[in-house]
Design an enzyme around this catalytic site. Structure first.
Site, mmCIF file in Angstrom:
data_model
loop_
_atom_site.group_PDB
_atom_site.id
_atom_site.type_symbol
_atom_site.label_atom_id
_atom_site.label_comp_id
_atom_site.label_asym_id
_atom_site.label_seq_id
_atom_site.Cartn_x
_atom_site.Cartn_y
_atom_site.Cartn_z
ATOM 1 N N GLY A 178 40.126 33.181 46.285
ATOM 2 C CA GLY A 178 40.492 31.962 45.587
ATOM 3 C C GLY A 178 41.985 31.692 45.712
ATOM 4 O O GLY A 178 42.772 32.586 46.041
ATOM 5 N N GLY B 1 36.853 35.569 46.348
ATOM 6 C CA GLY B 1 36.032 34.365 46.438
ATOM 7 C C GLY B 1 35.360 34.181 47.778
ATOM 8 O O GLY B 1 34.314 33.533 47.873
ATOM 9 N N GLU C 208 40.550 42.656 43.079
ATOM 10 C CA GLU C 208 41.046 42.002 41.864
ATOM 11 C C GLU C 208 41.861 42.903 40.940
ATOM 12 O O GLU C 208 42.779 42.431 40.265
ATOM 13 C CB GLU C 208 39.874 41.383 41.088
ATOM 14 C CG GLU C 208 39.362 40.081 41.670
ATOM 15 C CD GLU C 208 38.483 40.265 42.901
ATOM 16 O OE1 GLU C 208 38.138 39.263 43.543
ATOM 17 O OE2 GLU C 208 38.144 41.429 43.235
ATOM 18 N N ASP D 135 34.774 38.989 40.424
ATOM 19 C CA ASP D 135 33.935 37.909 39.892
ATOM 20 C C ASP D 135 33.067 37.376 41.023
ATOM 21 O O ASP D 135 32.698 38.137 41.911
ATOM 22 C CB ASP D 135 34.800 36.830 39.213
ATOM 23 C CG ASP D 135 35.701 36.076 40.184
ATOM 24 O OD1 ASP D 135 36.003 36.604 41.284
ATOM 25 O OD2 ASP D 135 36.117 34.943 39.858
#
Length: 354
Positions: A71, A119, A142, A150
């Site tokens: 992301g 992502g 992360e 996520d």
């Protein structure tokens, strides 16, 4: 006055024969995913799902460096002081996209060549035909930026063989294509020199048949070779105990312990709890859980500090608060999973009505 060149689209859509092709098109950012890109992909995939002229979908990255480096965390860094609302909206769309990919009614082929992080895993590893190469460097890094995996990553890694997914999540290490296949993040290994020919074959052939024709056996997985000490050390549900076991084992295990100790202590403990909880959840339930956790990270200290240290100031010297695993109590971890009330993401109910 000289006319300005129009900005190229961040994501491109085209039809090649009966193949719908999605090309992430931010090559200078290794195709880092923005809110607009996620929304455009969600809309296009929804349209192609009902289009009889599209038999399969291919997702790939422009520029040759990777499918997607994750992301757009610089945008998140800028949004956090304003309350993180734009980031929360982005995740709501992104997680719907991840769920759609996982349940897509047509073959969804992901070219996981080069960098595929965070992502990028969400838009590839939930697909039905996942292709890696010798250039693949994937993973969920992360904890390095004070966050937890996520995009459904906690579910994927909770289902990896033994405790290899726990090791990958807590250390945040980059993984090879062979490791991705072993972990269950990918299906097929195709040498990068054959990818263009495979893409052309997908225009007319059934994806499974085409991929099998170009694939080789994956090389040996490093994680598979480390399985004995990984399973022994990571079987605990207590992060301090895991780190202690790793130190005691020494060698490569000791290196893993030292790596984990550089990560956000809060992120490490919340990541471990997320993985354990995800074992009994569906993908939609996992994404809902990750949304709760993500919003709590947006409101905390370590997420923005981790981004600052890694990609803004690039000093690689984050100042975590709290600074040690011992200072992060069970109640601190549990608070990340508390219901959000009206802010809940409700993907499971949406899926029930599809």
């Amino acid at each position: 006055m000289e006319a300005l060149e129009p900005e190229p689209a961040e994501v491109l859509f085209e039809r090649r024969g009966r193949l719908g092709v999605i090309t992430l098109n931010r090559p200078r950012a290794v195709n880092a995913l923005t809110a607009n890109m996620a929304a455009a992909m969600l809309d296009q995939l929804t349209a192609w799902a009902d289009d009889d002229g599209v038999a399969a979908v291919l997702v790939q990255g422009a520029g040759g460096r990777g499918l997607c480096a994750g992301g757009d965390i610089v945008a998140i860094y800028r949004d956090i002081p304003d309350g993180g609302g734009a980031t929360a909206d982005f995740w709501a769309v992104e997680y719907r996209l991840n769920a759609l990919i996982a349940s897509y009614p047509k073959p969804y082929v992901a070219f996981m060549d080069g960098l595929v992080l965070g992502g990028g895993v969400g838009i590839s590893a939930h697909g039905s035909v996942r292709v890696v190469t010798e250039r693949t460097r994937t993973g969920m890094p992360e904890t390095t930026i004070g966050f937890a995996p996520d995009v459904g990553g906690t579910l994927l890694l909770s289902r990896s063989p033994g405790e290899t997914g726990t090791h990958a999540a807590l250390t945040g290490e980059h993984l090879s294509g062979a490791d991705a296949v072993y972990l269950g993040l990918a299906d097929h290994f195709v040498p990068s020199g054959r990818m263009a020919a495979l893409a052309a074959a997908l225009e007319t052939e059934e994806p499974g048949t085409a991929v099998e024709r170009f694939a080789d056996a994956a090389p040996p997985s490093v994680l598979a070779a480390r399985r004995e000490w990984i399973d022994a050390c990571y079987s605990s549900d207590d992060a301090e105990e895991i780190v202690g076991r790793l130190h005691l084992a020494g060698g490569e295990a000791g290196d893993a312990a030292r790596t984990i100790q550089t990560k956000s202590p809060t992120a490490v403990k919340v990541t471990l709890a997320s993985l354990r909880r995800a074992r009994d959840l569906s993908l939609e339930e996992t994404l809902e859980q990750e949304y709760r956790v993500g919003l709590r990270f947006l409101a905390g200290h370590d997420f923005r500090e981790g981004i600052r240290a890694q990609v803004v100031d690039k000093d690689r010297n984050p100042h975590w608060r709290p600074a040690s695993l011992a200072e992060v109590g069970p109640g601190d971890v549990a608070a990340f999973f508390a219901p959000l009330g009206e802010r809940e993401l409700k993907l499971a109910k949406e899926q029930d009505h599809v």
